[in-house]
Scaffold this motif. Structure first.
Motif, PDB file in Angstrom:
ATOM      1  N   THR A   1       6.991  67.481  26.924  1.00 11.99           N
ATOM      2  CA  THR A   1       7.367  67.217  28.215  1.00 11.99           C
ATOM      3  C   THR A   1       6.211  67.369  29.140  1.00 11.99           C
ATOM      4  O   THR A   1       4.966  67.455  28.721  1.00 11.99           O
ATOM      5  CB  THR A   1       8.410  68.829  28.874  1.00 11.99           C
TER       6      THR A   1
ATOM      7  N   THR B   1       6.003  71.476  33.802  1.00 13.49           N
ATOM      8  CA  THR B   1       6.914  72.444  33.111  1.00 13.49           C
ATOM      9  C   THR B   1       6.512  73.641  33.055  1.00 13.49           C
ATOM     10  O   THR B   1       6.939  74.680  33.299  1.00 13.49           O
ATOM     11  CB  THR B   1       7.884  71.791  32.054  1.00 13.49           C
TER      12      THR B   1
ATOM     13  N   LYS C   1       9.364  58.242  40.268  1.00 13.56           N
ATOM     14  CA  LYS C   1      10.677  58.575  39.953  1.00 13.56           C
ATOM     15  C   LYS C   1      11.565  57.644  40.449  1.00 13.56           C
ATOM     16  O   LYS C   1      11.233  56.742  41.124  1.00 13.56           O
ATOM     17  CB  LYS C   1      10.903  59.960  40.501  1.00 13.56           C
TER      18      LYS C   1
HETATM   19  C1  PLP Z   1       9.638  66.680  33.094  1.00  9.94           C
HETATM   20  C2  PLP Z   1       8.841  66.671  34.222  1.00  9.94           C
HETATM   21  N1  PLP Z   1       8.710  67.866  35.058  1.00  9.94           N
HETATM   22  C3  PLP Z   1       8.279  68.126  36.239  1.00  9.94           C
HETATM   23  C4  PLP Z   1       7.677  67.274  36.815  1.00  9.94           C
HETATM   24  C5  PLP Z   1       6.650  67.444  38.071  1.00  9.94           C
HETATM   25  O1  PLP Z   1       7.462  66.781  39.153  1.00  9.94           O
HETATM   26  P1  PLP Z   1       6.529  66.774  40.750  1.00  9.94           P
HETATM   27  O2  PLP Z   1       5.534  65.681  40.237  1.00  9.94           O
HETATM   28  O3  PLP Z   1       7.644  66.373  41.717  1.00  9.94           O
HETATM   29  O4  PLP Z   1       5.990  68.012  40.815  1.00  9.94           O
HETATM   30  C6  PLP Z   1       7.718  65.921  36.118  1.00  9.94           C
HETATM   31  C7  PLP Z   1       7.144  64.617  36.812  1.00  9.94           C
HETATM   32  O5  PLP Z   1       6.305  64.379  37.729  1.00  9.94           O
HETATM   33  C8  PLP Z   1       8.060  65.588  34.950  1.00  9.94           C
HETATM   34  O6  PLP Z   1       8.353  64.445  34.360  1.00  9.94           O
END
Ligand code: PLP
Length: 309
Positions: free
Chosen positions: A22, A26, A139
Motif C-alpha cells: 500500500t 496507510t 485521485k
Molecule cells: C492507499 C492510500 N492511502 C492513503 C493515501 C493518502 O491520501 P492523502 O494523499 O490524501 O493523504 C493514499 C494516496 O495519496 C493512498 O493511495
C-alpha cells in the motif's frame, strides 16, 4: 485515516494490521495514532489483504484474552485492521470482515483510491466502522489536498468533525477545547472544487472504464502480461490502469518501465513493500510471498480520465 483510527479506539502501543503493499500513508497514520503497524501479505486477484492467509496467521499468532486479540509474541493488543482497496479495485472485504469478527478486531477501511468503486453494489469505505477517501491531486476527484471520513454512526461523525476542527466546544465567544484536537479541516474553497467535481464523477468513471477497454483491445494478444480487470461482483473506478507480468522478472519490468518513460508515457512500479522500509524493519509481519513477487510484476500505466480521446 489518523482520525478514523483514533475513533476506532486504536490505542497507543497496540498493533494495527495492514497490507505491506500500500502507499506509505496507510502505515504513517497508524504511527500517528501511536500504534505499531503489523504487515500482512496480499492476494493476486485484487492485490488486497488475503483473508485466508490472514485467518490462518491469526490462528497461530494470536490469542483472545478478555474479548481482546493479543499478539502472543509481542503481548500487544491487535486493535484494528485496515483493508486497502488497491488501485481502485475492491479487496475481498466481506471475507476480511468475517476474519475481523472472528478475532474481534475493528475494521477501518483505507478507501483513498476507491471513490466510485463498489463491492457487490455497496460502496468501498462503507464496510468498516469508518473509512477514508483521499481527494489528493492524483485521485479521481481532487480538492487539491485533503479527504473525507465516512461512517454511518452519527456519534462518530460528530466526534470526527470535532477532532478535526481543534476540538473546540461550540460557544458564541469562549475558547474552550475539551481535548487535544487537530487542524484537519477542509477549507471552503477546496470543498467547493470537490463539490463541483463530484457532479462530474459519473463522467470521470465512465472515461476511466473506456480507457481500460481501449487498453484491453490494444494489449490483447500480447503474451506474458495481463491487464488488471475489476474483481468479479465488483465495480472498479479504474483509478490506476495496471499491467502484470505473468512471471516475476524485475529486469524485464525495469526494461518496460524505462521504455515507457523514455517514450513520455509516465509509468511506475508498485510501491516498495512497506515492511522493507528502514523505519518499518522492526515492525511485526507475516511472510510476504505474494507481495515479494507482485513487486516484480506490477506496472501502472497512464490512467488519466482525459486520456481516452
Ligand atoms: C492507499 C492510500 N492511502 C492513503 C493515501 C493518502 O491520501 P492523502 O494523499 O490524501 O493523504 C493514499 C494516496 O495519496 C493512498 O493511495
Amino acid at each position: 485515516m489518523h482520525i478514523s483510527l483514533i475513533l476506532a479506539s486504536v490505542k497507543k502501543n497496540s498493533e494495527v494490521l495492514l497490507p505491506s503493499l500500500t502507499f506509505a500513508a496507510t502505515a504513517n497514520a497508524v504511527c500517528y495514532a501511536g500504534a505499531v503497524p503489523h504487515f500482512v501479505d496480499s492476494e493476486e486477484e485484487t492485490f488486497g489483504i488475503c483473508p485466508q492467509k490472514l485467518d490462518s496467521y491469526l490462528s497461530h499468532i494470536f490469542d483472545i484474552q478478555n474479548e481482546v486479540c493479543i499478539n502472543k509474541k509481542t503481548g500487544r493488543q491487535i486493535s484494528a485492521i485496515i483493508p486497502v482497496h488497491i488501485f481502485g479495485h475492491s479487496c475481498k472485504i466481506e471475507d476480511i470482515l468475517e476474519v475481523s469478527r472472528k478475532y474481534k478486531i475493528e475494521v477501518v477501511e483505507d478507501a483513498a483510491e476507491s471513490l466510485g468503486s463498489f463491492y457487490k453494489g455497496k460502496h468501498t469505505g462503507t464496510f468498516g466502522k469508518l473509512g477514508a477517501i483521499s481527494f489528493n491531486g492524483n485521485k479521481i476527484i481532487t480538492t487539491g489536498g485533503g479527504g473525507m471520513i465516512i461512517t454511518d454512526d452519527k456519534q462518530l461523525a460528530h466526534q470526527a468533525k470535532h477532532l478535526t476542527t481543534t476540538a473546540k466546544v461550540p460557544h458564541k465567544w469562549e475558547y474552550v477545547h475539551d481535548q487535544v484536537g487537530y487542524n484537519y479541516r477542509m477549507p471552503n474553497l477546496n470543498a467547493a472544487f470537490g463539490c463541483a467535481q463530484l457532479q462530474r464523477l459519473p463522467e470521470f468513471l465512465q472515461s476511466k472504464r473506456e480507457l481500460y477497454e481501449r487498453y484491453c483491445e490494444q494489449l490483447s494478444g500480447l503474451n506474458g502480461i495481463r491487464l488488471i480487470k475489476e474483481p468479479s461482483g465488483c465495480s472498479s473506478n479504474y483509478w490506476l490502469q495496471t499491467i502484470v507480468l505473468d512471471e516475476p522478472d524485475e529486469e524485464l519490468r525495469n526494461i518496460i518501465l524505462t521504455a515507457l518513460n523514455e517514450a513520455g508515457l509516465m509509468s511506475r512500479p508498485a510501491w516498495t513493500g512497506l515492511h522493507k522500509l528502514e523505519h518499518f524493519k522492526e515492525s511485526p509481519k507475516m511472510d510476504m510471498k505474494v507481495v515479494s513477487t507482485l513487486e516484480k510484476r506490477i506496472i501502472n500505466i497512464p490512467s488519466s480520465s482525459f486520456l481516452c480521446e
